[in-house]
Design an enzyme around this catalytic site. Structure first.
Site, PDB file in Angstrom:
ATOM      1  N   GLY A  36      -0.746  75.260 -41.471  1.00  0.00           N
ATOM      2  CA  GLY A  36      -0.244  74.269 -40.520  1.00  0.00           C
ATOM      3  C   GLY A  36      -0.187  74.849 -39.127  1.00  0.00           C
ATOM      4  O   GLY A  36       0.281  75.968 -38.931  1.00  0.00           O
ATOM      5  N   TYR A  37      -0.654  74.084 -38.145  1.00  0.00           N
ATOM      6  CA  TYR A  37      -0.707  74.558 -36.753  1.00  0.00           C
ATOM      7  C   TYR A  37      -0.068  73.571 -35.779  1.00  0.00           C
ATOM      8  O   TYR A  37       0.094  73.867 -34.607  1.00  0.00           O
ATOM      9  CB  TYR A  37      -2.165  74.797 -36.342  1.00  0.00           C
ATOM     10  CG  TYR A  37      -3.040  73.579 -36.534  1.00  0.00           C
ATOM     11  CD1 TYR A  37      -3.159  72.626 -35.535  1.00  0.00           C
ATOM     12  CD2 TYR A  37      -3.713  73.366 -37.739  1.00  0.00           C
ATOM     13  CE1 TYR A  37      -3.931  71.491 -35.721  1.00  0.00           C
ATOM     14  CE2 TYR A  37      -4.489  72.245 -37.928  1.00  0.00           C
ATOM     15  CZ  TYR A  37      -4.599  71.306 -36.918  1.00  0.00           C
ATOM     16  OH  TYR A  37      -5.361  70.194 -37.106  1.00  0.00           O
ATOM     17  N   GLY A  38       0.312  72.381 -36.256  1.00  0.00           N
ATOM     18  CA  GLY A  38       0.933  71.358 -35.417  1.00  0.00           C
ATOM     19  C   GLY A  38       2.257  70.956 -36.034  1.00  0.00           C
ATOM     20  O   GLY A  38       3.128  71.791 -36.268  1.00  0.00           O
ATOM     21  N   GLU A  77      -1.935  62.926 -43.088  1.00  0.00           N
ATOM     22  CA  GLU A  77      -2.966  63.372 -42.145  1.00  0.00           C
ATOM     23  C   GLU A  77      -4.150  62.399 -42.078  1.00  0.00           C
ATOM     24  O   GLU A  77      -5.238  62.770 -41.668  1.00  0.00           O
ATOM     25  CB  GLU A  77      -3.445  64.772 -42.550  1.00  0.00           C
ATOM     26  CG  GLU A  77      -2.344  65.804 -42.656  1.00  0.00           C
ATOM     27  CD  GLU A  77      -1.626  66.074 -41.342  1.00  0.00           C
ATOM     28  OE1 GLU A  77      -2.278  66.032 -40.272  1.00  0.00           O
ATOM     29  OE2 GLU A  77      -0.398  66.305 -41.373  1.00  0.00           O
TER      30      GLU A  77
END
Length: 188
Positions: free
Chosen positions: A25-27, A99
């Site tokens: 996860g990056y957001g 998503e």
């Protein structure tokens, strides 16, 4: 490609023979883990930059006034720090829906803080999805974010939570922090 990617993702990188799989996860996945997980670790992937180039019509905006959320853009040699979750493949249905607005599952190698590596998956909104907005100045992005609200709340909250979470990870992200700074000026 349609912005709704649920059906496409059901056929991508299923990891069906695994009891658990790592998810990068990056957001919003950094600060909003609304799914069960077995472990959570700081991690990074190489060759990607976090950018607020994806439109959000379903969570942080509406079709009439889309918000902007993070995606990854290929950038050779550049590390992107985030959080890895060890999850059961049964969580995919929830994540695919969460998503769904243009994000596709991809396989990726991630590196943990102790130097160990694992293969896992990441959701990336590619430029060929209909919700992709592309580059803009950090000021323009901040202005769009300031005016967007969706079912998951104000788009500004997404930016501010992500910036705070990145600081908590000891990560400096020029793009995110410049948008945060511009957003605070716009919101005054």
């Amino acid at each position: 490609m349609s912005a709704n990617t649920v059906e496409i993702n059901r056929t991508r990188f299923r990891f069906n023979n695994n009891e658990a799989v790592w998810l990068f996860g990056y957001g919003s996945l950094i600060f909003k883990a609304d799914f069960p997980f077995l472990q959570r670790r700081s991690a990074r992937i190489i060759g990607w930059s976090r950018r607020f180039w994806q439109g959000s019509h379903d969570h942080r905006g509406t079709p009439e006034a889309p918000g902007r959320v993070a995606t990854l853009i290929e950038t050779p040699g550049i590390p992107c720090t985030g959080v890895a979750y060890l999850i059961s493949p049964q969580v995919f249905d929830h994540l695919d829906f969460r998503e769904k607005n243009g994000y596709l599952r991809f396989s990726t190698e991630m590196t943990f803080d102790d130097g160990s590596h694992a293969q896992g998956l990441v959701y990336i909104a590619t430029p060929d999805n209909t919700a992709f907005l592309g580059p803009a100045s950090e000021r323009e992005i901040a202005c769009q974010v300031a005016g967007a609200t969706g079912p998951s709340g104000p788009n500004a909250d997404y930016v501010l939570h992500l910036a705070e979470s990145l600081r908590g990870l000891g990560e400096h992200d020029d793009h995110v922090f410049e948008i945060e700074q511009q957003l605070r000026l716009v919101l005054k």
